[in-house]
Design an enzyme around this catalytic site. Sequence first.
Site, PDB file in Angstrom:
ATOM      1  N   GLU A  99       7.282  13.359  12.638  1.00 11.47           N
ATOM      2  CA  GLU A  99       6.052  12.568  12.707  1.00 11.47           C
ATOM      3  C   GLU A  99       4.975  13.270  11.886  1.00 11.47           C
ATOM      4  OE1 GLU A  99       4.658   9.652  14.012  1.00 11.47           O
ATOM      5  OE2 GLU A  99       2.921  10.501  12.972  1.00 11.47           O
TER       6      GLU A  99
ATOM      7  N   HIS B 247      -6.685  -9.809  12.600  1.00  9.64           N
ATOM      8  CA  HIS B 247      -6.821 -10.133  14.024  1.00  9.64           C
ATOM      9  C   HIS B 247      -8.221 -10.674  14.264  1.00  9.64           C
ATOM     10  CE1 HIS B 247      -6.845  -9.875  18.351  1.00  9.64           C
ATOM     11  NE2 HIS B 247      -5.555  -9.573  18.337  1.00  9.64           N
TER      12      HIS B 247
ATOM     13  N   ARG C 168      -3.270 -16.313  15.599  1.00  7.97           N
ATOM     14  CA  ARG C 168      -4.309 -15.416  15.078  1.00  7.97           C
ATOM     15  C   ARG C 168      -4.877 -15.881  13.748  1.00  7.97           C
ATOM     16  NH1 ARG C 168      -1.414  -9.689  16.788  1.00  7.97           N
ATOM     17  NH2 ARG C 168      -1.968  -9.890  18.986  1.00  7.97           N
TER      18      ARG C 168
ATOM     19  N   HIS D  46      -5.037  -6.008  10.846  1.00  8.19           N
ATOM     20  CA  HIS D  46      -4.354  -5.568  12.052  1.00  8.19           C
ATOM     21  C   HIS D  46      -2.893  -5.207  11.842  1.00  8.19           C
ATOM     22  CE1 HIS D  46      -3.456  -5.061  16.186  1.00  8.19           C
ATOM     23  NE2 HIS D  46      -2.722  -6.145  16.288  1.00  8.19           N
TER      24      HIS D  46
HETATM   25  P1  ADP Z   1       6.277   0.993  14.827  1.00  9.65           P
HETATM   26  O1  ADP Z   1       5.386   0.135  15.638  1.00  9.65           O
HETATM   27  O2  ADP Z   1       7.024   0.249  13.788  1.00  9.65           O
HETATM   28  O3  ADP Z   1       7.116   1.906  15.659  1.00  9.65           O
HETATM   29  P2  ADP Z   1       4.081   2.876  14.528  1.00  9.65           P
HETATM   30  O4  ADP Z   1       2.891   2.667  13.673  1.00  9.65           O
HETATM   31  O5  ADP Z   1       3.900   2.789  15.989  1.00  9.65           O
HETATM   32  O6  ADP Z   1       5.242   1.910  14.003  1.00  9.65           O
HETATM   33  O7  ADP Z   1       4.699   4.316  14.246  1.00  9.65           O
HETATM   34  C1  ADP Z   1       4.994   4.775  12.948  1.00  9.65           C
HETATM   35  C2  ADP Z   1       4.792   6.270  12.906  1.00  9.65           C
HETATM   36  O8  ADP Z   1       5.292   6.800  11.686  1.00  9.65           O
HETATM   37  C3  ADP Z   1       3.325   6.684  12.979  1.00  9.65           C
HETATM   38  O9  ADP Z   1       3.141   7.591  14.027  1.00  9.65           O
HETATM   39  C4  ADP Z   1       3.067   7.301  11.624  1.00  9.65           C
HETATM   40  O10 ADP Z   1       2.103   8.338  11.662  1.00  9.65           O
HETATM   41  C5  ADP Z   1       4.436   7.834  11.251  1.00  9.65           C
HETATM   42  N1  ADP Z   1       4.616   8.064   9.813  1.00  9.65           N
HETATM   43  C6  ADP Z   1       4.173   7.297   8.790  1.00  9.65           C
HETATM   44  N2  ADP Z   1       4.508   7.829   7.612  1.00  9.65           N
HETATM   45  C7  ADP Z   1       5.202   8.977   7.875  1.00  9.65           C
HETATM   46  C8  ADP Z   1       5.785   9.992   7.069  1.00  9.65           C
HETATM   47  N3  ADP Z   1       5.728   9.954   5.742  1.00  9.65           N
HETATM   48  N4  ADP Z   1       6.409  11.022   7.697  1.00  9.65           N
HETATM   49  C9  ADP Z   1       6.454  11.099   9.051  1.00  9.65           C
HETATM   50  N5  ADP Z   1       5.891  10.178   9.857  1.00  9.65           N
HETATM   51  C10 ADP Z   1       5.276   9.127   9.286  1.00  9.65           C
END
Ligand code: ADP
Length: 449
Positions: free
Chosen positions: A34, A242, A279, A382
């Site tokens: 993450e 949104h 929406r 959104h």
């Molecule tokens: P979903 O709803 O599809 O699960 P989210 O937005 O809740 O998506 O979660 C996606 C996660 O991926 C976020 O916490 C974001 O910070 C993380 N993320 C995005 N780009 C990268 C990256 N290059 N490396 C690691 N994590 C990433």
Amino acid sequence: LKDKYDIIIIGSGGAGMSAALEAKEKGLNPVIFEKMPVVGGNTNKSSSGMNASETKFQKEQNIKDSNDLFYEESLKGGHGTNNKEMLRFFVDNSAGAIEWLDSIGIRLNNITITGGMNEKRTHRPEDGSAVGQYLVKGLVKNLQDKGIPLFVSADVKEITEQDGKINGVKVLFNQADEKNITSNAVIVTTGGFGANMDMITEVRPDLAGYVTTNQIGSTGDGIKMIEKVGGTTVDMDQIQVHPTVQQEKSYLIGEAVRGEGALLISSEGKRFTNEMNTRDKVTAAINTLPEKAAILIFDSGVKTRVKAIEQYEKMGFVIQGDTIEALAKEINVPAAQLQTSLDTWNSAVKNKKDAEFGRTTGMDNDLSGAPYYAIKIGPGIHYTMGGVVINTNTEVLNKEGTAIPGLFAAGEVAGGLHGQNRIGGNSVAEIIIFGRQAGIKAAEFVASQ
Ligand code: ADP
């Protein structure tokens, strides 16, 4: 940290964590990277709930829903442009996803309704609180219980390949250490690009200047990394605005507020649309008002039924009046007109007929319980409906429509399911349903190697 894992999952939102749990269940060794210092991505921010049909909770509550109706209403919401195979898979696996969550201690048995649906199918935590934080907390607990490693501040920069095979990722740890980590499969669950204004205005110049509800990590990294290894995209210009976002803090006011009975009024104190429309339509209606903003109006009943309002109150968004007149004064709208609008609405609820705007849902209760409340809102970016092309096995497809071996994607990073407009509550369902599928299919792929 090891040099090698069976499966690398990029991103710790609901999709990534669900994938990890299923891959582990299949006996494999997944890891999650993450990039932000916190877990949960935009999933943390999701409010309304998780849509699902034919669930045990709906049955217990005598809600007569069906997978076919869920399919039809989602397709209608997306103006018929949704990927139909993905949508079918989605509705047919929605009840199973609710049961799976329940089996791991995440219980969504309080059911409400959002725009574009005629039956209650938006599943929330028992106490009616926002779904996102509850879900993330529950999923993290399961990861910990099952010993699944998750690294934060682990920014994946590249998906690597060798001899035409996906073989891992390049990760930058703590903005300092870059490492190559290998794996037999990679699952991309990086979310959308709703916080990347360059990417947004490139495809939608008309959205320049809009606020965004997205966390700052939603920058479309996964889409770019997948394109580099041969993947392709769909619907990139389909960006959901949104209708009800608190503008100063770019904070989303969940659809459940309307679903439980709130109205939208203009600065003249008049209703101007069916609040329970999809929406895109509600946003368009707000944008026809001269002020391009509106006010949510509700009573103490709505406040009790929607737990998230406590949070909005803490953040200072909620304006209160002991009477309608007092509230009107606080929000600077004509009191007599506001009174008339509420009286007309309350008789519409009583007669089960909204002659003015044809609203048919979110009418279980009238707005007659003082005190009265208001939240000022306007539209905000959104959700990005578009993204990489996958199939129902969550395999990432190239331009020819062939799966790229070892590469999977799920959640907001993927496009197609929602077509041109997503129904509120369908993304939480998507991340659980397709996140699980990605974990299962990636595990099968690894086992077959
Ligand atoms: P979903 O709803 O599809 O699960 P989210 O937005 O809740 O998506 O979660 C996606 C996660 O991926 C976020 O916490 C974001 O910070 C993380 N993320 C995005 N780009 C990268 C990256 N290059 N490396 C690691 N994590 C990433």
